[in-house]
Scaffold this active site. Structure first.
Site, PDB file in Angstrom:
ATOM      1  N   GLU A  19      -0.297 -10.196  -1.319  1.00  0.00           N
ATOM      2  CA  GLU A  19      -1.704 -10.608  -1.263  1.00  0.00           C
ATOM      3  C   GLU A  19      -2.267 -10.804  -2.670  1.00  0.00           C
ATOM      4  OE1 GLU A  19      -4.228  -9.604   2.050  1.00  0.00           O
ATOM      5  OE2 GLU A  19      -3.054  -7.789   2.367  1.00  0.00           O
ATOM      6  N   ALA A  45       0.828  -1.208   0.000  1.00  0.00           N
ATOM      7  CA  ALA A  45       0.000   0.000   0.000  1.00  0.00           C
ATOM      8  C   ALA A  45       0.859   1.253   0.000  1.00  0.00           C
ATOM      9  CB  ALA A  45      -0.913  -0.001   1.227  1.00  0.00           C
ATOM     10  N   GLU A  60       3.212  -6.855   7.432  1.00  0.00           N
ATOM     11  CA  GLU A  60       2.240  -5.981   8.094  1.00  0.00           C
ATOM     12  C   GLU A  60       2.424  -5.918   9.607  1.00  0.00           C
ATOM     13  OE1 GLU A  60       0.298  -6.804   4.131  1.00  0.00           O
ATOM     14  OE2 GLU A  60       1.591  -7.873   5.539  1.00  0.00           O
ATOM     15  N   GLY A  74       0.491  -5.891   0.312  1.00  0.00           N
ATOM     16  CA  GLY A  74      -0.588  -6.050  -0.655  1.00  0.00           C
ATOM     17  C   GLY A  74      -0.128  -6.667  -1.953  1.00  0.00           C
TER      18      GLY A  74
END
Length: 279
Positions: free
Chosen positions: A129, A81, A149, A126
């Site tokens: 992910e 992010a 994270e 992300g």
């Protein structure tokens, strides 16, 4: 931003515009999406999630496109992010809402057609992910994977935690999510996150070859086969999943032009001439 090696003819609405992304078409049936914020390690901001979601939906609806590839420009695939944007949103008490398809429009995407991730470098947060929910992952030697994270006080909430467990098992998923440590490309392959590790700088080339193999097959068969595998991965029982595929998908392709053409071409000992899927 878009560019193209070939000039495919689209039958749906115009190609969506996506900021900080280069769009090209290595062949008329393959969509290549390149994240293009190299100075920011291809971090994706909130607008980017929604624009990429629109691009994948357009891809699913465009009959001429049969496979998509996602990669990054520079030394990162995607480092996650945009934390500067996130910090500013926190200070201004603004909500950051992702589309239903998740981070980069991919981390929770169901979709209809396959997406291959060509991981050219750093793949954190992300970015990781997204690749966990991709259909196929090709990585350069030297690529790095991780869910860091926990190190900055947040959680991988874009869909990776439950999906990662199904892919690598509980213990490995716990190790990856709770330590936040980095995995090499070879370790990610050993764990089942990556399909293939290739010489540095060649992951996009290898992904295009794999996309070409997919695009050479019946588009109906690819869509239905992907749906069956996806159901099993999402936890649908073997018999229930088979029934759902047969009733909801196979019944729609049975007797269709591509199925007839496939059988006919085999009998006539020639290459099949597929038509666009109507599924």
């Amino acid at each position: 931003m878009s560019s193209q090696a070939t000039k495919p003819t689209f039958t749906t609405t115009p190609l969506p515009q996506v900021a900080d992304v280069a769009i090209s078409f290595p062949t008329p049936s393959i969509l290549l999406i390149t994240l293009n914020r190299p100075k920011d390690l291809n971090c994706i901001n909130n607008l980017g999630h929604h624009q990429l979601d629109a691009l994948y939906r357009w891809y699913d609806n465009e009959p001429s496109l049969l496979c998509a590839i996602l990669t990054g420009n520079g030394r990162a695939f995607c480092a996650g992010a945009d934390l500067k944007e996130w910090n500013q949103a926190n200070q201004e008490n603004k909500a950051r809402i992702q589309p239903p398809s998740g981070f980069g429009g991919l981390s929770r995407r169901s979709g209809k057609k396959p997406v291959i991730c060509a991981v050219n470098g750093i793949c954190f947060g992300g970015g990781c992910e997204m690749i966990i929910n991709a259909d196929i992952v090709v990585a350069d030697q030297g690529a790095q994977f991780g869910l860091p994270e926990v190190k900055i006080g947040v959680v991988a909430l874009a869909g990776a935690l439950t999906r990662l467990t199904r892919t690598v098992g509980k213990q490995r998923a716990m190790e990856m999510a709770l330590t936040g440590r980095t995995l090499s490309a070879d370790e990610a392959r050993e764990w089942g996150i990556v399909n293939r590790v290739v010489q540095k700088g060649t992951c996009v080339e290898e992904a295009i070859k794999m996309a070409g193999l997919i695009a050479a097959n019946s588009p109906d068969s690819v869509i239905v086969s992907r749906e069956g595998i996806k159901m099993g991965w999402e936890g649908v029982g073997a018999e229930e999943g088979t029934r759902l595929v047969m009733e909801n998908w196979y019944s729609r392709m049975d007797g269709g032009e591509n199925m007839k053409e496939g059988v006919r071409s085999f009998v006539e000992k020639r290459k099949p001439r597929w038509v666009s899927s109507k599924l």
